[in-house]
Write an enzyme that holds these catalytic residues in place. Structure first.
Site, PDB file in Angstrom:
ATOM      1  N   VAL A 340      52.595  -0.293  33.711  1.00  0.00           N
ATOM      2  CA  VAL A 340      53.395  -0.570  32.515  1.00  0.00           C
ATOM      3  C   VAL A 340      52.532  -1.368  31.550  1.00  0.00           C
ATOM      4  O   VAL A 340      51.736  -2.218  31.968  1.00  0.00           O
ATOM      5  CB  VAL A 340      54.677  -1.358  32.870  1.00  0.00           C
ATOM      6  CG1 VAL A 340      55.500  -1.640  31.620  1.00  0.00           C
ATOM      7  CG2 VAL A 340      55.517  -0.575  33.875  1.00  0.00           C
ATOM      8  N   GLU A 341      52.684  -1.103  30.259  1.00  0.00           N
ATOM      9  CA  GLU A 341      51.827  -1.704  29.245  1.00  0.00           C
ATOM     10  C   GLU A 341      51.758  -3.226  29.331  1.00  0.00           C
ATOM     11  O   GLU A 341      50.729  -3.831  29.039  1.00  0.00           O
ATOM     12  CB  GLU A 341      52.311  -1.314  27.840  1.00  0.00           C
ATOM     13  CG  GLU A 341      52.060   0.115  27.480  1.00  0.00           C
ATOM     14  CD  GLU A 341      53.219   1.039  27.775  1.00  0.00           C
ATOM     15  OE1 GLU A 341      53.637   1.781  26.884  1.00  0.00           O
ATOM     16  OE2 GLU A 341      53.724   1.020  28.929  1.00  0.00           O
ATOM     17  N   SER A 342      52.842  -3.870  29.694  1.00  0.00           N
ATOM     18  CA  SER A 342      52.885  -5.332  29.717  1.00  0.00           C
ATOM     19  C   SER A 342      52.022  -5.939  30.823  1.00  0.00           C
ATOM     20  O   SER A 342      51.727  -7.130  30.787  1.00  0.00           O
ATOM     21  CB  SER A 342      54.332  -5.809  29.879  1.00  0.00           C
ATOM     22  OG  SER A 342      54.910  -5.226  31.033  1.00  0.00           O
ATOM     23  N   GLY A 343      51.630  -5.122  31.831  1.00  0.00           N
ATOM     24  CA  GLY A 343      50.742  -5.638  32.869  1.00  0.00           C
ATOM     25  C   GLY A 343      51.041  -5.256  34.304  1.00  0.00           C
ATOM     26  O   GLY A 343      50.143  -5.307  35.146  1.00  0.00           O
TER      27      GLY A 343
END
Length: 541
Positions: A340-343
């Site tokens: 996921v982009e957030s980490g």
């Protein structure tokens, strides 16, 4: 070192005309309390005014603090609180979109990953980010340069300029250096070391703090936390922002420190509890969304078999986000490492305003580092949604006149992934399309055509993708297309679908037709498992 203070003591230190970097992937690590008190201070004193926000992607959710602030200033014709914003996803704030669309504040947009790297590059004294992401798209300085309105085009506070290095073409993204950073963590010790053990991600908080503290104008960093610990009690490897980078620490009330939009706190999201390896999931109803998600998964299974190992992927919002649940239903989740982009790595990604959080991730890294995986092609494949596709394979995922959700992570992921599966419904609008007895039944088709002569805004450039050697397909419930140098080629058609009536007549352009059109696999349209687990095990023996 960070001092634990009452909120107004920290806000008092923020001058007019400040450039404020604010953490927050939706409500993950969003310092809502700091934003609320900043605006209240302005209403009481008239200061700080004329601030410019740099947010990545946006620290709010529907009816969140930032959205409420935007509503107030939208309805105040005399507001001089906010002069502009650099935002990668304004979609969760309708009033921010109105402010931008009506030219009341400057509006700029960049991709999420590029904005993440911006804070890191500014912190080390560079003018901005040099990247190939955005070439030939609406972000390119020769197109829209990420300007969202006329005021931005006039002021040009944030720029995207084409440059050349050793005969190769790049884009240089520049914006003002922040002099203030609002960040959030879980715990601060007595001198201001910040940890994130109860957060779902930690995004860019270190880089934002470094950018604000860097020369030539070293600024201030204010951290929102939920609790204080004794100095020496925090494990050094848990500290995400060291105390020398923090000026003030503020303890936030519980209601302004939610883990995500709809979740106050769930230890599975922060990785404090790992759920069972094979969670039980209810069978997902068989409809056209499931058909599309299954076809994406089939493509990924093909990659697993080709590479002979589990694969690392990104699944975008919309239909692609449902692929992980189908993989779990099929029992092959261990062959598909999602990011996921957030980490987060692994787990089950949440959707809607909770997007960014995952249930049971096995790792969480910084957002800049996550986007290095995307931009550098470290991942094996990505599946992303589309709203429009044109004859050249260009994709517009979300932007239309009067609609301003922003590019999010799409430009970086679609640019860097070696294999891309764009996915979505073939048409849009009110539809009645059923999956019955292994066939697709189009009772009433959507009135909105999605395969158009020219996309409204190019967010993925098909020509650039082919030049980079990407493998690109477009999956719908009734047809699958492949991108080639000659344009889109129709490769597969769903059972019982008429090519002329149900496909070509519903496109603004005529694609190339494969000499041998395949029928989409029957098992996509049948209830029950597709037996993918056995298929993979057999292939990997």
């Amino acid at each position: 070192m960070g001092r634990i203070v009452e909120i107004n003591e920290a806000i008092d230190e923020i001058p007019d005309n400040s450039i404020i970097a604010v953490s927050g992937f939706n409500l993950l690590v969003a310092p809502e309390y700091l934003l609320l008190k900043l605006f209240e201070h302005y209403k009481e004193t008239g200061h700080p005014k004329n601030i410019f926000l740099e947010v990545n992607p946006i620290p709010t959710a529907p009816n969140g603090v930032l959205d409420s602030i935007m509503k107030e200033i939208y309805n105040d014709p005399d507001q001089d609180f906010l002069s502009g914003i650099l935002v990668t996803y304004p979609g969760w704030s309708p009033y921010l979109q109105k402010l931008i669309q009506e030219n009341k504040i400057e509006g700029y947009t960049w991709p999420i990953g590029t904005a993440s790297w911006f804070f890191r590059e500014i912190a080390r004294g560079f003018p901005g980010v040099i990247t190939k992401v955005g070439i030939g798209t609406f972000l390119d300085g020769r197109q829209d340069a990420g300007y969202l309105n006329d005021l931005a085009k006039e002021k040009k506070r944030c720029k995207v300029q084409p440059i050349e290095i050793n005969g190769d073409e790049y884009l240089l993204y520049t914006a003002p250096k922040p002099n203030v950073a609002f960040i959030r963590g879980t715990t601060s010790d007595e001198i201001g070391n910040i940890t994130t053990e109860r957060e779902g991600a930690f995004t860019d908080i270190l880089n934002m703090a470094q950018a604000a503290k860097s020369l030539p104008n070293s600024g201030i960093v204010i951290a929102q936390v939920e609790r204080i610990a004794r100095f020496g009690s925090l494990h050094p490897q848990d500290v995400k922002v060291p105390a020398p980078l923090v000026d003030y620490v503020v303890i936030a009330p519980k209601e302004y420190h939610k883990q995500s939009a709809n979740i106050q706190y769930d230890p599975r999201i922060s990785g404090e509890i790992i759920p069972p390896a094979k969670p039980r999931v209810p069978e997902i109803p068989l409809n056209i969304r499931k058909v599309i998600a299954r076809r994406i998964l089939l493509e990924m299974v093909g990659i697993i078999k080709k590479l002979g190992r589990p694969i690392l992927v990104n699944l975008g919002i919309g239909v692609p986000s449902e692929v992980a649940a189908i993989a779990t239903e099929e029992g092959i989740q261990d062959y598909l490492f999602t990011t996921v982009e957030s980490g987060p790595f692994g787990g089950v990604a949440l959707g809607g305003p909770d997007f960014g959080a995952s249930i049971g991730p096995f790792a969480i890294i910084s957002m800049a580092d996550q986007f290095a995986n995307y931009e550098g092609g470290v991942i094996d494949a990505a599946s992303l949604g589309f709203m429009q596709v044109d004859r050249h394979g260009n994709v517009n995922p979300s932007i239309l006149p009067g609609r301003l959700p922003g590019p999010g992570g799409f430009p970086v992921i679609s640019f860097g992934s070696p294999r891309i599966i764009f996915a979505g419904g073939f048409t849009a609008g009110k539809r009645d399309i059923r999956v019955e007895n292994g066939q697709l039944k189009i009772i009433k088709d959507g009135s909105i055509i999605k395969f158009v002569n020219r996309v409204y805004k190019i967010v993925y450039n098909g020509k650039v993708g082919l030049e980079r050697g990407q493998e690109v397909i477009y999956v719908t419930e009734r047809a699958v297309f492949k991108l080639t140098k000659k344009g889109l080629v129709l490769e597969e058609v769903a059972p019982s679908v008429d090519v002329e009536k149900d496909i070509l007549a519903k496109m603004e352009f005529e694609p190339k037709i494969s000499p041998v059109i395949k029928e989409m696999e029957k098992r996509l349209f049948l209830a029950g498992k597709m037996r993918l687990e056995e298929e993979i095990k057999e292939a990997l023996r």
